[in-house]
Design an enzyme around this catalytic site. Structure first.
Site, PDB file in Angstrom:
ATOM      1  N   CYS A 118     -16.825   4.054   0.249  1.00 20.56           N
ATOM      2  CA  CYS A 118     -17.321   3.259   1.380  1.00 20.56           C
ATOM      3  C   CYS A 118     -18.826   3.229   1.235  1.00 20.56           C
ATOM      4  CB  CYS A 118     -16.909   3.860   2.717  1.00 20.56           C
ATOM      5  SG  CYS A 118     -17.790   3.105   4.099  1.00 20.56           S
ATOM      6  N   CYS A 121     -20.909   3.539   4.967  1.00 22.88           N
ATOM      7  CA  CYS A 121     -21.003   4.832   5.653  1.00 22.88           C
ATOM      8  C   CYS A 121     -20.276   5.800   4.734  1.00 22.88           C
ATOM      9  CB  CYS A 121     -20.474   4.801   7.086  1.00 22.88           C
ATOM     10  SG  CYS A 121     -19.104   3.688   7.432  1.00 22.88           S
ATOM     11  N   SER A 122     -19.152   6.351   5.121  1.00 17.41           N
ATOM     12  CA  SER A 122     -18.376   7.179   4.189  1.00 17.41           C
ATOM     13  C   SER A 122     -16.950   7.245   4.684  1.00 17.41           C
ATOM     14  CB  SER A 122     -18.960   8.586   4.066  1.00 17.41           C
ATOM     15  OG  SER A 122     -20.277   8.565   3.567  1.00 17.41           O
ATOM     16  N   CYS A 123     -16.406   6.094   5.081  1.00 16.84           N
ATOM     17  CA  CYS A 123     -15.062   6.035   5.652  1.00 16.84           C
ATOM     18  C   CYS A 123     -14.060   6.726   4.726  1.00 16.84           C
ATOM     19  CB  CYS A 123     -14.664   4.577   5.857  1.00 16.84           C
ATOM     20  SG  CYS A 123     -15.733   3.727   7.029  1.00 16.84           S
TER      21      CYS A 123
END
Lengths: 216, 217, 217, 216
Positions: A118, A121-123
């Protein structure tokens, strides 16, 4: 854009700058401040926080995803359901939950490798794979995975031949992705539990590829 | 917003700190922060406002502080902005006296809450989607000032629609507390279309993109 | 290279620390560093290699350390890379003994050296330039892996040539020690072409761009 | 791209990371290390460094640019030469030198305002204006000047009406730009020296606009 003052970018940025420059630099103290305020106000009990930490440390983690993968290897009908609607398929195990409301399984093959990132963000599919690793959240991984996936994979020890295409899934909406790795050779007749032990977390993100039956 | 969070394709970052197995949390405070994020919210908060708050961190902080420290600043700033805490209260680090005790959740209750957190972001959509699987599209060239989910590396690029997911809540609106759902598609981009001839032929990047990000090619 | 240095148009930065009059140097070490940069070079160095070295700083360092500290790291890394100093010598911080005394420049000599530093980057060009003033162009869509001087915000954008400056040394080649000169133009871009409808109509950005950055529109 | 090992990006980035993480964090100590090594090797004498600092602190600075601007206000032939070839025109004063080998003067008018930035590094006409101010080198100025020049100008106290167009010069090649501000009203008959005293450094960069004859 809305002019609503509660959604004022400049105001929020200013609060950020003020808090970031005046709070103690140690993140543990910053979180402690939040925790103290939240408990003081009765928003949450300290023991509830303990329970969440325990749940994600002991009960939720990549072993969940590994069981799903192992079942898909064993059971063609389950594999088909997983590829059709992964959120429903993981509910067989009760693994649906945070960030897996729109889960998709994407399958590796001899000439295709899937990789998940991602960039914005860092999904991550928390309820299925647990907490994400540090590297998944790093700027380096987020920046590089979409642009030079083969160089990134090489750092993970995955050397792909030019014949294998790389498909990078940049999961910036609410869909989350589970990579379904290839079943390793030499595992004919293994049961779900034994197969699940071969499935690495990184293989389900796509930074691992050739799982091994071990013994070599 | 063309912020520091929009990292895809940026160059100059070093090697990846590869790990194969990790504890759930690298430090106690990370676990506390994650637990707080799942239990302490304000009615003011949405996933998109949370993300936009992170995007509004000072760029040098965004790049240098740990992941869950960003979550902490997002929570603190979000609460201050919503008027739940004052800046002074936050900077004082919270008091000592534990006033209100709220109900305690057991680990089993947490597991049930995690399961109940299986959120459906899709909504009924009365109109027809503008595109169908197989359609050739080109993405918007320009960014927008607010929160949005078309990464800059994929702007002004040609792609092909490979899946339609119905209408999902539209982040560009939701962060502003406007609940609108719009068609969401998976779009496939050839790596060379995104990065130029240095990329490997045959490789591709898949993105889930809302209808307003796309134009007919 | 799509590095952290390519800051034009990035959002999320705060207000500008406005000043109207300043001392030449904010700290002694800044003055020392500037003086060193003007006097201590290696045959290995060009302005473009110097700039590329800065672009190759770790992104979080690029964003957080002071300007002249970047110059210092660029000089140190450049010397280490060229084999002039070793990493160990640099990390040891230099010795105590002053060995070789070189000729001392007076302030008047420095002023003469500054004047002599009036460098001509133009070169004879035997061919005809591809474009003329008034031509409508569009810039290249993709970046290149090395040092280059087309900012990412102006990629894939339509502009108009407003001036031709003859052939200037081409940075994309010079950093690699290849001395090539190519036609250099000033190109005018409407602000709305670069930034979308949020920009003020009538405003524009002017960029000096080399011929390979441009395509016929 | 060249495969020349002396121009290896990864190697250079690694040296950067090593030096940046192992050198003392204080920039003064980092510069001291460079100075010590350079002097030890006989690359430069300490007194020469002193002389450079003195030259840029006492002799070279925005007062140079101000004289050029004042002369252009007084002498139409000089103004024409400056707009035609600024490098030659500033040589009348001996101000040509570092970073002014390809100088261009750009003139403000009632309906046009010029603003100079370098988004890719912080290029600046050193021999004419001296050392650049801190804000000129800041990420905020470099990021914002091209995208929202009117907001940037407002922070400098310059409020432009919509009738005045902004032309931003992003000086990323070897051309450098001098903004020629408008002559303030009420200065009829003033001599070059008196006019030069009105010209601010920021006006020559474009972050100042309406110069004042003072007295109000």
């Amino acid at each position: 854009m809305s002019q609503d003052d509660k959604r004022d970018r400049a105001k929020v940025a200013e609060i950020h700058r003020k808090l970031h420059s005046h709070l103690p630099p140690d993140p543990a103290l910053r979180v402690k401040a939040l925790e103290s305020l939240a408990i003081e106000r009765g928003f949450v009990a300290r023991e509830t926080l303990d329970a969440w930490v325990e749940a994600y440390s002991e009960r939720i983690g990549p072993k969940r995803g590994a069981r799903v993968v192992a079942r898909a290897w064993i059971d063609p009908a389950y594999r088909a359901r997983l590829l059709q609607n992964a959120t429903e398929a993981i509910a067989d195990f009760g693994f649906e939950g945070n960030a897996t409301g729109h889960l998709k399984a994407v399958e590796n093959s001899a000439d295709l490798h899937n990789l998940v990132v991602c960039t914005l963000c860092s999904c991550y599919p928390f309820s299925l794979l647990g907490m994400s690793p540090g590297w998944y959240k790093s700027a380096a991984y987020r920046a590089r995975a979409v642009r030079e996936p083969r160089a990134v994979l090489a750092e993970f020890g995955v050397d792909l031949s030019a014949e294998v295409a790389v498909r990078v899934w940049d999961s910036t909406a609410e869909l989350r992705y589970l990579v379904l790795p290839q079943r390793p050779a030499g595992t004919e007749g293994w049961d779900e539990e034994r197969l699940a032990a071969l499935v690495t977390r990184n293989a389900m993100i796509g930074t691992d590829r050739d799982l091994s039956a071990g013994g070599d | 917003m063309d912020g520091m969070h929009d990292l895809g394709g940026k160059e100059g970052f070093g090697p990846i700190a590869v790990t194969h197995e990790d504890p759930a949390f690298q430090a106690d405070w990370e676990g506390r922060m994650y637990a707080l994020s799942q239990t302490v919210g304000s009615s003011d908060m949405s996933i998109d406002w949370f993300r936009f708050l992170a995007e509004l961190l000072p760029p040098e902080a965004y790049l240098s502080i740990p992941y869950f420290e960003k979550w902490c600043l997002v929570a603190l700033t979000g609460f201050v902005n919503a008027g739940v805490f004052t800046e002074e209260e936050v900077l004082a680090g919270g008091g000592e006296s534990e006033i209100a005790a709220s109900a305690v959740q057991s680990v089993e209750a947490v597991l049930a809450a995690v399961k109940a957190g299986c959120t459906d972001f899709s909504r009924h959509y009365a109109r027809e989607p503008a595109f169908a699987v197989g359609d050739e599209i080109v993405t918007q060239r320009h960014g927008v000032p607010g929160h949005t989910r078309l990464p800059s590396y994929a702007r002004g690029c040609a792609g092909r629609i490979t899946a339609y997911h119905g209408a999902h809540l539209f982040p560009d609106a939701v962060w502003q507390r406007i609940e609108v759902a719009l068609p969401l598609y998976t779009v496939s981009f050839e790596a060379r279309e995104l990065w130029g001839p240095e990329a490997a032929g045959g490789d591709s990047v898949m993105l889930d993109l809302w209808e307003p990000y796309l134009l007919v090619r």
